[in-house]
Design an enzyme around this catalytic site. Structure first.
Site, PDB file in Angstrom:
ATOM      1  N   CYS A 169      -7.587 -26.802  10.269  1.00  0.00           N
ATOM      2  CA  CYS A 169      -6.075 -26.287  10.462  1.00  0.00           C
ATOM      3  C   CYS A 169      -5.458 -27.019  11.489  1.00  0.00           C
ATOM      4  CB  CYS A 169      -6.266 -24.818  10.659  1.00  0.00           C
ATOM      5  SG  CYS A 169      -6.413 -24.532  12.566  1.00  0.00           S
ATOM      6  N   ASP A 185       0.890  -1.219  -0.001  1.00  0.00           N
ATOM      7  CA  ASP A 185       0.091  -0.093  -0.142  1.00  0.00           C
ATOM      8  C   ASP A 185       0.887   1.309  -0.044  1.00  0.00           C
ATOM      9  OD1 ASP A 185       0.833   0.112   2.694  1.00  0.00           O
ATOM     10  OD2 ASP A 185      -0.998  -0.184   3.594  1.00  0.00           O
ATOM     11  N   CYS A 234     -12.994 -27.073  12.238  1.00  0.00           N
ATOM     12  CA  CYS A 234     -11.802 -26.453  11.584  1.00  0.00           C
ATOM     13  C   CYS A 234     -10.619 -27.546  11.380  1.00  0.00           C
ATOM     14  CB  CYS A 234     -11.331 -25.181  12.183  1.00  0.00           C
ATOM     15  SG  CYS A 234      -9.701 -24.368  11.275  1.00  0.00           S
ATOM     16  N   HIS A 243      -4.860 -19.627  13.282  1.00  0.00           N
ATOM     17  CA  HIS A 243      -5.899 -20.159  12.950  1.00  0.00           C
ATOM     18  C   HIS A 243      -6.784 -19.128  12.272  1.00  0.00           C
ATOM     19  CE1 HIS A 243     -10.122 -21.806  13.887  1.00  0.00           C
ATOM     20  NE2 HIS A 243     -10.275 -20.393  14.204  1.00  0.00           N
ATOM     21  N   CYS A 273      -6.195 -26.329  15.381  1.00  0.00           N
ATOM     22  CA  CYS A 273      -7.357 -27.258  15.800  1.00  0.00           C
ATOM     23  C   CYS A 273      -7.258 -28.494  15.826  1.00  0.00           C
ATOM     24  CB  CYS A 273      -8.663 -26.576  14.958  1.00  0.00           C
ATOM     25  SG  CYS A 273      -9.220 -24.942  15.227  1.00  0.00           S
ATOM     26  N   ASP A 327      -7.878  -6.857   2.267  1.00  0.00           N
ATOM     27  CA  ASP A 327      -6.753  -7.083   3.288  1.00  0.00           C
ATOM     28  C   ASP A 327      -7.134  -6.244   4.448  1.00  0.00           C
ATOM     29  OD1 ASP A 327      -4.860  -4.322   3.987  1.00  0.00           O
ATOM     30  OD2 ASP A 327      -6.017  -4.153   2.364  1.00  0.00           O
TER      31      ASP A 327
END
Length: 379
Positions: free
Chosen positions: A308, A94, A306, A337, A311, A268
């Site tokens: 991931c 940015d 979840c 996470h 988890c 974002d």
């Protein structure tokens, strides 16, 4: 060939949302897509390997902060941001405009640029469109952002009109100062607050300059969600259909769904990493504050739905213990996470577009998350 191109894949018949691919010098990514924020050339507590593991295809860094530390010259000497931080996928920087304009008590806007004080040591600095381009050319991201004025919310109409006109003039100066159009795409930023005519004026000005992509700026700055959605409804259709559309600074789960429905391709926000460091998690059934005492003996995963690795391997009780003790590993787990959750959400949004059922998915997701409840807690 342009450094950045957009390939349209499909439009959702139910919602009008679009599925596409953005092609860059460092690879391509499907849209809609969320970009984790690595302000200082790092996503806080995450390694590049972590980011790849969770499915991040593009990340964002900040021009203003990298200009101050370590300096654009050092990053240029290192071979650019990709080599400096060992990230071989796309990067967006940015312009630093939001950070500069957030220093409202320390800055002065002129036609030439903005004079302000370094937030680290108080040194006087002057940032112009030309300097902004020089820094970003040195940093070497795939996508650069034009230097714009990001006005506060709310702002008076006359102030916003003058601001939009200045931003358009700055955008033209940015294009002229951009030295690497063959391998860095420069996006224009549409401003105009909540006023439809100013958004139209801003969009027309920037489209006439033929940027390879366009961002919608000046949202997620304190306005109600319904105002954001209304602005997107009349702004996004003004932007070229054959170029990427980026909504800056937006990362709450509901806004990612609603923004996608309104034709946005890229998002974002620091939200998922910032709240993770306070022990706040995004889960399929709503917000979870793992610091709370009720989780001290809760041996379930953060989110039972979840997949991931956090988890799959760690309990709420353990993560609460780490966060309460200020252990960095706890912040790594919560950050991983939350980023995984949002990247998975975007994957689900893309799949729903493929199946022409994004409005149905929105209803299912909002119901499970709790957004439909009168006392729903957002971020």
């Amino acid at each position: 060939m342009a450094a950045i191109t957009y390939e349209h894949i499909k439009t959702c018949k139910q919602s009008g949302a679009r599925l596409g691919i953005v092609h860059t010098p460092h690879g391509s990514f499907e849209t809609p897509m969320f970009m984790p924020v690595g302000t200082l050339a790092t996503v806080k507590t995450m390694s590049p390997e972590d980011l790849k593991d969770m499915g991040a295809k593009i990340i964002l860094s900040n021009t203003y902060h990298l200009w101050l530390r370590p300096g654009n010259e050092i990053i240029k000497e290192a071979g650019g941001l990709h080599r400096f931080m060992n990230w071989d996928r796309p990067i967006l920087t940015d312009s630093g405009g939001f950070q500069v304009f957030s220093l409202s008590d320390m800055r002065k806007i002129t036609e030439e640029g903005v004079e302000f004080r370094n937030h680290l040591n108080g040194e006087r600095l002057f940032l112009t469109p030309e300097k902004c381009m020089e820094i970003q050319n040195d940093l070497g991201p795939d996508i650069m952002m034009a230097f714009d004025e990001c006005p506060p919310y709310p702002a008076e109409y006359d102030y916003l009109k003058a601001s939009v006109e200045r931003t358009s003039r700055w955008a033209e100066r940015c294009l002229k100062a951009h030295k690497r159009p063959e391998d860095q795409g420069l996006f224009g930023i549409v401003q105009g607050g909540e006023y439809e005519d100013l958004r139209r004026q801003s969009a027309e000005d920037l489209i006439s300059l033929d940027f390879p992509g366009y961002a919608v700026g000046g949202l997620s700055v304190g306005e109600p969600k319904e105002v954001m959605n209304r602005v997107l409804e009349f702004t996004t259709p003004l932007l070229p259909a054959d170029k990427p559309r980026y909504l800056m600074g937006v990362g709450s789960p509901d806004s990612l769904v609603d923004g996608s429905i309104r034709g946005i391709d890229m998002f974002d926000c620091v939200l998922p990493t910032r709240i993770a460091r306070n022990g706040t998690l995004m889960t399929s059934t709503g917000r979870l504050v793992v610091r709370n005492a009720k989780y001290a003996r809760d041996y379930r995963p953060l989110d039972e739905n979840c997949d991931c690795h956090v988890c799959q391997n760690y309990s709420r009780a353990y993560i609460r213990h780490l966060v309460k003790c200020g252990e960095t590993f706890g912040f790594r787990l919560t950050t991983y996470h939350n980023l995984y959750f949002l990247l998975k959400l975007m994957e689900n949004i893309r799949q729903a577009i493929r199946e022409d059922r994004l409005l149905d998915y929105r209803e299912e997701f909002f119901e499970a998350y709790g957004f439909n409840k009168p006392d729903a807690k957002n971020f």
